[in-house]
Design a protein around this motif. Structure first.
Motif: not given
Length: 300
Positions: A1-23
């Motif tokens: 599924m598509k989801a917004i993910v961040f893998d580090r803390h910071g400003g809004p630019t750390v947010l990325q649209l990516t593919e992750v597993a469906v929960p």
């Protein structure tokens, strides 16, 4: 599924649209095919490394609305295909999210408004219970044009309470139409409040967090019956800060608010709508603290 993910803390630019597993839903949970997600100040605080510790990578979002897609074991009251709104246990900035705190979405309630109800309703109801208002009393709401402040003002008025609300110029006309006495915030606030509430205020709800507590204490004559959801310095003033654990708001109460919003008896202001891919822009607006209403992500 598509989801917004961040893998580090910071400003809004750390947010990325990516593919992750469906929960997969666990015991007592439903999986929602998200149609809209609410954007809240806590989303930006957690992204920046504040709030409370979280595991990274992480998907933001604590509320949403959508269609039940799967039901976990020992989950009563909901079935696949039900339209719901509520708080989410996994991030709602995604195509699918898990929840154990949903209520039915009333027919006719749009997805964006439905996604704006859970946090605003829960917070407004919780604070009003803490303030224990009675008919004929006067409530001062700081940040009255936002989703939480606006809903709290409307609910208080329906209980026979006079409401004075602070807001920027853009929000004051709307507050007036809701029956709230709207005034500007900032320097001279105490005199402005006293001019419209000469007999004083009985309680204060700070939903703004912009240094309003000293003036609130001056107007109340002390810190009693002042509640903030936005000022982290509350303890320094002897004021109650509420983050959600002081009063339990039953799902039925949130469902009732949703019904009243659908019927047009209550309104939740929507300030802006963004597509899921534009979550960074949505949080950038939220971080300003001046959205003037709810920000919602539309999830295709």
């Amino acid at each position: 599924m598509k989801a917004i993910v961040f893998d580090r803390h910071g400003g809004p630019t750390v947010l990325q649209l990516t593919e992750v597993a469906v929960p997969e839903p666990g015991r007592g949970q439903v999986r929602i095919r998200v149609r809209a997600a609410g954007v809240n100040p806590i989303d930006g605080k957690l992204r920046a490394g504040g709030g409370w510790p979280i595991e990274l990578p992480s998907t933001p979002g604590v509320e949403g609305a959508g269609v039940v897609d799967a039901v976990g074991p020992d989950t009563d009251g909901f079935a696949v295909g039900d339209e719901v709104l509520g708080h989410t246990a996994t991030g709602s900035y995604a195509q699918f999210a898990l929840s154990d705190r949903v209520v039915p979405k009333p027919a006719g309630l749009s997805w964006d408004v439905a996604a704006a109800v859970p946090v605003a309703a829960e917070t407004a109801l919780r604070v009003l219970r803490l303030l224990d208002l009675s008919p004929g009393e006067t409530l001062l709401v700081h940040g009255a044009s936002g989703s939480v402040g606006s809903l709290a003002g409307q609910l208080a008025r329906r209980r026979g309470v006079t409401v004075v609300g602070t807001a920027g110029a853009a929000g004051r006309d709307r507050l007036g139409r809701l029956g709230v006495t709207a005034i500007a915030y900032g320097d001279g606030l105490v005199d402005r409040v006293r001019s419209v509430a000469p007999h004083g205020v009985d309680a204060v709800f700070d939903a703004a967090g912009r240094g309003a507590l000293p003036d609130s204490i001056a107007l109340r004559g002390g810190p009693e019956r002042i509640v903030t959801i936005a000022d982290p310095n509350a303890a320094e003033y002897g004021v109650l800060f509420t983050g959600g654990s002081e009063v339990m708001v039953e799902p039925a109460a949130i469902a009732e608010v949703a019904k009243q919003v659908a019927a047009g008896d209550l309104t939740v202001p929507i300030a802006a709508r963004y597509q899921l891919a534009d979550a960074a822009e949505a949080q950038r607006l939220s971080d300003t603290g001046h959205a003037g209403g709810k920000i919602v992500l539309t999830v295709d």
